[in-house]
Design a protein around this motif. Structure first.
Motif, PDB file in Angstrom:
ATOM      1  N   THR A  66      -9.735  -3.013   4.936  1.00  0.00           N
ATOM      2  CA  THR A  66     -10.390  -1.742   5.195  1.00  0.00           C
ATOM      3  C   THR A  66     -10.150  -1.369   6.648  1.00  0.00           C
ATOM      4  N   ARG A  67     -10.627  -0.220   7.050  1.00  0.00           N
ATOM      5  CA  ARG A  67     -10.474   0.198   8.443  1.00  0.00           C
ATOM      6  C   ARG A  67     -11.258  -0.711   9.388  1.00  0.00           C
ATOM      7  N   ARG A  68     -12.302  -1.326   8.894  1.00  0.00           N
ATOM      8  CA  ARG A  68     -13.106  -2.239   9.716  1.00  0.00           C
ATOM      9  C   ARG A  68     -12.338  -3.500  10.117  1.00  0.00           C
ATOM     10  N   ASP A  69     -11.282  -3.810   9.366  1.00  0.00           N
ATOM     11  CA  ASP A  69     -10.476  -4.992   9.683  1.00  0.00           C
ATOM     12  C   ASP A  69      -9.534  -4.747  10.858  1.00  0.00           C
ATOM     13  N   HIS A  70      -9.390  -3.507  11.276  1.00  0.00           N
ATOM     14  CA  HIS A  70      -8.552  -3.120  12.424  1.00  0.00           C
ATOM     15  C   HIS A  70      -7.109  -3.622  12.296  1.00  0.00           C
ATOM     16  N   VAL A  71      -6.508  -3.366  11.144  1.00  0.00           N
ATOM     17  CA  VAL A  71      -5.110  -3.708  10.922  1.00  0.00           C
ATOM     18  C   VAL A  71      -4.288  -2.441  11.125  1.00  0.00           C
ATOM     19  N   ARG A  72      -3.210  -2.553  11.890  1.00  0.00           N
ATOM     20  CA  ARG A  72      -2.380  -1.379  12.178  1.00  0.00           C
ATOM     21  C   ARG A  72      -1.649  -0.896  10.923  1.00  0.00           C
ATOM     22  N   ASN A  73      -1.429   0.416  10.853  1.00  0.00           N
ATOM     23  CA  ASN A  73      -0.744   1.004   9.700  1.00  0.00           C
ATOM     24  C   ASN A  73       0.656   0.418   9.526  1.00  0.00           C
ATOM     25  N   GLU A  74       1.357   0.209  10.645  1.00  0.00           N
ATOM     26  CA  GLU A  74       2.713  -0.344  10.573  1.00  0.00           C
ATOM     27  C   GLU A  74       2.697  -1.742   9.943  1.00  0.00           C
ATOM     28  N   ASP A  75       1.669  -2.525  10.270  1.00  0.00           N
ATOM     29  CA  ASP A  75       1.566  -3.873   9.706  1.00  0.00           C
ATOM     30  C   ASP A  75       1.303  -3.823   8.204  1.00  0.00           C
ATOM     31  N   ILE A  76       0.472  -2.883   7.792  1.00  0.00           N
ATOM     32  CA  ILE A  76       0.199  -2.734   6.354  1.00  0.00           C
ATOM     33  C   ILE A  76       1.458  -2.288   5.625  1.00  0.00           C
ATOM     34  N   ARG A  77       2.164  -1.315   6.183  1.00  0.00           N
ATOM     35  CA  ARG A  77       3.412  -0.852   5.560  1.00  0.00           C
ATOM     36  C   ARG A  77       4.447  -1.975   5.488  1.00  0.00           C
ATOM     37  N   GLN A  78       4.532  -2.761   6.541  1.00  0.00           N
ATOM     38  CA  GLN A  78       5.485  -3.863   6.574  1.00  0.00           C
ATOM     39  C   GLN A  78       5.106  -4.928   5.542  1.00  0.00           C
ATOM     40  N   GLN A  79       3.845  -5.216   5.406  1.00  0.00           N
ATOM     41  CA  GLN A  79       3.384  -6.199   4.435  1.00  0.00           C
ATOM     42  C   GLN A  79       3.672  -5.740   3.004  1.00  0.00           C
ATOM     43  N   CYS A  80       3.547  -4.441   2.764  1.00  0.00           N
ATOM     44  CA  CYS A  80       3.812  -3.889   1.429  1.00  0.00           C
ATOM     45  C   CYS A  80       5.278  -3.499   1.243  1.00  0.00           C
ATOM     46  N   ASN A  81       6.045  -3.509   2.337  1.00  0.00           N
ATOM     47  CA  ASN A  81       7.453  -3.111   2.319  1.00  0.00           C
ATOM     48  C   ASN A  81       7.612  -1.663   1.836  1.00  0.00           C
ATOM     49  N   ILE A  82       6.854  -0.767   2.469  1.00  0.00           N
ATOM     50  CA  ILE A  82       6.851   0.648   2.108  1.00  0.00           C
ATOM     51  C   ILE A  82       7.071   1.484   3.359  1.00  0.00           C
ATOM     52  N   GLN A  83       7.912   2.529   3.216  1.00  0.00           N
ATOM     53  CA  GLN A  83       8.135   3.479   4.304  1.00  0.00           C
ATOM     54  C   GLN A  83       7.024   4.518   4.317  1.00  0.00           C
ATOM     55  N   ASP A  84       7.013   5.312   5.393  1.00  0.00           N
ATOM     56  CA  ASP A  84       6.083   6.428   5.504  1.00  0.00           C
ATOM     57  C   ASP A  84       6.347   7.409   4.359  1.00  0.00           C
ATOM     58  N   ILE A  85       5.304   7.869   3.698  1.00  0.00           N
ATOM     59  CA  ILE A  85       5.457   8.702   2.502  1.00  0.00           C
ATOM     60  C   ILE A  85       6.117  10.046   2.801  1.00  0.00           C
TER      61      ILE A  85
END
Length: 163
Positions: A93-112
């Motif tokens: 969640t946003r409370r976990d303070h994970v950067r968007n780039e890290d989430i995208r990299q973990q999911c292997n997804i580009q910007d929509i």
């Protein structure tokens, strides 16, 4: 005045942001329906969840994206919805303070917003228009015939007579 055509609201004043909001709401409803069944399921891997996201959510968000002019506001709305879904997908969640780039990299997804046109095959019309450069030179002066006139039979007769 407003009507629906192929799942998109067609209005007389063409409110692009409202069209985007409508698509975001549909994607959010689909995400909510998959939340307990897929996203929170510990037995499904991230790769499988990502494939489900790409096949179920991405088409809803990007439907008719090529036919409208994107503004900063519509792009941000699409990105926000994407990140909410991806965060739910990996259990953050946003409370976990994970950067968007890290989430995208973990999911292997580009910007929509970038992915839709750049990820497609090279001969796709939207990509040709975006990257293309006009060739040749326009002739000077007024065109011989207007496009609207080319559909009437009188102009066809006039055109044949003058040639």
């Amino acid at each position: 005045m407003s009507s629906k055509y192929l799942g998109v609201d067609v209005t007389s004043h063409r409110d692009i942001y409202q069209e985007t909001i409508y698509q975001v709401r549909k994607a959010a409803a689909t995400t909510g329906a998959l939340r307990d069944i897929v996203w929170r399921n510990k037995h499904i891997g991230i790769e499988t969840k990502t494939r489900i996201y790409k096949t179920c959510i991405t088409p809803i968000l990007t439907y008719a994206i090529e036919t409208r002019v994107d503004t900063k506001k519509t792009k941000q709305t699409l990105r926000t919805t994407e990140m909410k879904t991806l965060g739910c997908l990996i259990g953050k969640t946003r409370r976990d303070h994970v950067r968007n780039e890290d989430i995208r990299q973990q999911c292997n997804i580009q910007d929509i917003v970038r992915q839709h046109v750049t990820g497609k095959e090279k001969y796709r019309l939207a990509k040709i228009i975006r990257d293309g450069k006009p060739e040749g030179k326009r002739s000077s002066g007024r065109p011989q015939i207007r496009w609207q006139d080319s559909w009437s039979s009188e102009s066809q007769i006039r055109l044949n007579i003058t040639q």
